[in-house]
Design a protein around this motif. Structure first.
Motif, PDB file in Angstrom:
ATOM      1  N   LYS A  91       0.821  -1.212   0.000  1.00 52.57           N
ATOM      2  CA  LYS A  91       0.000   0.000   0.000  1.00 52.57           C
ATOM      3  C   LYS A  91       0.856   1.264   0.000  1.00 52.57           C
ATOM      4  O   LYS A  91       0.527   2.254  -0.636  1.00 52.57           O
ATOM      5  N   GLU A  92       1.972   1.225   0.721  1.00 50.11           N
ATOM      6  CA  GLU A  92       2.878   2.379   0.802  1.00 50.11           C
ATOM      7  C   GLU A  92       3.433   2.735  -0.582  1.00 50.11           C
ATOM      8  O   GLU A  92       3.389   3.892  -1.003  1.00 50.11           O
ATOM      9  N   THR A  93       3.917   1.734  -1.295  1.00 52.36           N
ATOM     10  CA  THR A  93       4.464   1.958  -2.639  1.00 52.36           C
ATOM     11  C   THR A  93       3.382   2.469  -3.580  1.00 52.36           C
ATOM     12  O   THR A  93       3.600   3.414  -4.341  1.00 52.36           O
ATOM     13  N   PHE A  94       2.208   1.861  -3.509  1.00 53.06           N
ATOM     14  CA  PHE A  94       1.086   2.288  -4.341  1.00 53.06           C
ATOM     15  C   PHE A  94       0.734   3.749  -4.079  1.00 53.06           C
ATOM     16  O   PHE A  94       0.575   4.539  -5.008  1.00 53.06           O
ATOM     17  N   GLY A  95       0.647   4.108  -2.798  1.00 52.05           N
ATOM     18  CA  GLY A  95       0.336   5.490  -2.440  1.00 52.05           C
ATOM     19  C   GLY A  95       1.373   6.465  -2.954  1.00 52.05           C
ATOM     20  O   GLY A  95       1.041   7.548  -3.447  1.00 52.05           O
TER      21      GLY A  95
ATOM     22  N   VAL B  20       0.878   6.912  -6.718  1.00 47.59           N
ATOM     23  CA  VAL B  20      -0.300   7.745  -6.986  1.00 47.59           C
ATOM     24  C   VAL B  20       0.008   9.211  -6.675  1.00 47.59           C
ATOM     25  O   VAL B  20      -0.346  10.108  -7.448  1.00 47.59           O
ATOM     26  N   GLU B  21       0.695   9.467  -5.559  1.00 44.62           N
ATOM     27  CA  GLU B  21       1.071  10.842  -5.222  1.00 44.62           C
ATOM     28  C   GLU B  21       1.963  11.450  -6.296  1.00 44.62           C
ATOM     29  O   GLU B  21       1.777  12.603  -6.694  1.00 44.62           O
ATOM     30  N   GLU B  22       2.913  10.673  -6.778  1.00 45.93           N
ATOM     31  CA  GLU B  22       3.808  11.162  -7.831  1.00 45.93           C
ATOM     32  C   GLU B  22       3.040  11.427  -9.118  1.00 45.93           C
ATOM     33  O   GLU B  22       3.262  12.440  -9.791  1.00 45.93           O
ATOM     34  N   MET B  23       2.116  10.532  -9.464  1.00 48.71           N
ATOM     35  CA  MET B  23       1.304  10.725 -10.670  1.00 48.71           C
ATOM     36  C   MET B  23       0.512  12.027 -10.568  1.00 48.71           C
ATOM     37  O   MET B  23       0.392  12.750 -11.555  1.00 48.71           O
ATOM     38  N   GLN B  24      -0.022  12.300  -9.381  1.00 51.25           N
ATOM     39  CA  GLN B  24      -0.809  13.515  -9.191  1.00 51.25           C
ATOM     40  C   GLN B  24       0.086  14.755  -9.253  1.00 51.25           C
ATOM     41  O   GLN B  24      -0.262  15.739  -9.895  1.00 51.25           O
ATOM     42  N   SER B  25       1.245  14.693  -8.611  1.00 51.15           N
ATOM     43  CA  SER B  25       2.137  15.861  -8.625  1.00 51.15           C
ATOM     44  C   SER B  25       2.706  16.121 -10.020  1.00 51.15           C
ATOM     45  O   SER B  25       3.011  17.265 -10.356  1.00 51.15           O
ATOM     46  N   GLU B  26       2.810  15.081 -10.837  1.00 48.02           N
ATOM     47  CA  GLU B  26       3.294  15.234 -12.210  1.00 48.02           C
ATOM     48  C   GLU B  26       2.189  15.672 -13.175  1.00 48.02           C
ATOM     49  O   GLU B  26       2.440  15.891 -14.359  1.00 48.02           O
ATOM     50  N   GLY B  27       0.950  15.748 -12.690  1.00 55.46           N
ATOM     51  CA  GLY B  27      -0.157  16.205 -13.527  1.00 55.46           C
ATOM     52  C   GLY B  27      -0.773  15.140 -14.415  1.00 55.46           C
ATOM     53  O   GLY B  27      -1.511  15.453 -15.346  1.00 55.46           O
ATOM     54  N   LEU B  28      -0.492  13.855 -14.119  1.00 55.64           N
ATOM     55  CA  LEU B  28      -1.091  12.777 -14.904  1.00 55.64           C
ATOM     56  C   LEU B  28      -2.543  12.540 -14.494  1.00 55.64           C
ATOM     57  O   LEU B  28      -3.378  12.180 -15.327  1.00 55.64           O
ATOM     58  N   ILE B  29      -2.828  12.721 -13.202  1.00 60.14           N
ATOM     59  CA  ILE B  29      -4.183  12.545 -12.667  1.00 60.14           C
ATOM     60  C   ILE B  29      -4.495  13.682 -11.703  1.00 60.14           C
ATOM     61  O   ILE B  29      -3.596  14.404 -11.258  1.00 60.14           O
ATOM     62  N   SER B  30      -5.765  13.816 -11.380  1.00 63.56           N
ATOM     63  CA  SER B  30      -6.199  14.760 -10.343  1.00 63.56           C
ATOM     64  C   SER B  30      -7.314  14.100  -9.548  1.00 63.56           C
ATOM     65  O   SER B  30      -7.935  13.140 -10.003  1.00 63.56           O
ATOM     66  N   GLY B  31      -7.564  14.610  -8.359  1.00 64.17           N
ATOM     67  CA  GLY B  31      -8.679  14.133  -7.551  1.00 64.17           C
ATOM     68  C   GLY B  31      -8.399  12.920  -6.690  1.00 64.17           C
ATOM     69  O   GLY B  31      -9.277  12.463  -5.975  1.00 64.17           O
ATOM     70  N   ALA B  32      -7.185  12.381  -6.727  1.00 60.39           N
ATOM     71  CA  ALA B  32      -6.842  11.249  -5.860  1.00 60.39           C
ATOM     72  C   ALA B  32      -6.601  11.767  -4.448  1.00 60.39           C
ATOM     73  O   ALA B  32      -6.132  12.886  -4.257  1.00 60.39           O
ATOM     74  N   LYS B  33      -6.923  10.958  -3.470  1.00 58.11           N
ATOM     75  CA  LYS B  33      -6.706  11.312  -2.071  1.00 58.11           C
ATOM     76  C   LYS B  33      -5.908  10.196  -1.411  1.00 58.11           C
ATOM     77  O   LYS B  33      -6.231   9.021  -1.568  1.00 58.11           O
ATOM     78  N   ILE B  34      -4.880  10.588  -0.679  1.00 61.71           N
ATOM     79  CA  ILE B  34      -4.073   9.640   0.067  1.00 61.71           C
ATOM     80  C   ILE B  34      -4.153  10.021   1.535  1.00 61.71           C
ATOM     81  O   ILE B  34      -3.879  11.164   1.900  1.00 61.71           O
ATOM     82  N   SER B  35      -4.557   9.074   2.358  1.00 62.71           N
ATOM     83  CA  SER B  35      -4.644   9.301   3.799  1.00 62.71           C
ATOM     84  C   SER B  35      -3.440   8.644   4.458  1.00 62.71           C
ATOM     85  O   SER B  35      -3.174   7.468   4.242  1.00 62.71           O
ATOM     86  N   ARG B  36      -2.709   9.438   5.254  1.00 65.48           N
ATOM     87  CA  ARG B  36      -1.527   8.930   5.957  1.00 65.48           C
ATOM     88  C   ARG B  36      -1.775   9.003   7.457  1.00 65.48           C
ATOM     89  O   ARG B  36      -2.503   9.868   7.927  1.00 65.48           O
ATOM     90  N   VAL B  37      -1.138   8.093   8.199  1.00 68.95           N
ATOM     91  CA  VAL B  37      -1.316   8.034   9.645  1.00 68.95           C
ATOM     92  C   VAL B  37       0.001   7.770  10.361  1.00 68.95           C
ATOM     93  O   VAL B  37       0.959   7.291   9.762  1.00 68.95           O
TER      94      VAL B  37
END
Length: 81
Positions: free
Chosen positions: A28-32, A35-52
């Protein structure tokens, strides 16, 4: 391998699916982080990652509202060539 995962996540979101970390045999950590990198690179938008926790570990990755951006669509097209 990461490029292959990125492509499959993009295609899944584009096809109104919600890819999960276990679809790619990664944690899950690697996946998150991907996804965060994809969002910061502008490939996707609207993803949410919850960290604890003190270690700021990925708890949940939400892709229900994620959308593929133009840059992500171009990534898919380039990969198909």
């Amino acid at each position: 391998m990461e490029k292959n995962i990125i492509l499959h996540i993009l295609e899944g979101i584009h096809n109104d699916e919600e890819p999960k970390f276990y679809d790619f045999n990664i944690d899950k950590e690697t996946f998150g982080e991907i996804v965060e990198e994809m969002q910061s690179e502008g490939l996707i938008s609207g993803a949410k990652i919850s960290r604890v926790g003190l270690e700021n570990k990925v708890a949940v990755v939400f892709l229900q509202n994620a959308e593929v951006e133009i840059k992500g669509i171009n990534y898919i097209k380039i990969s198909d060539d």
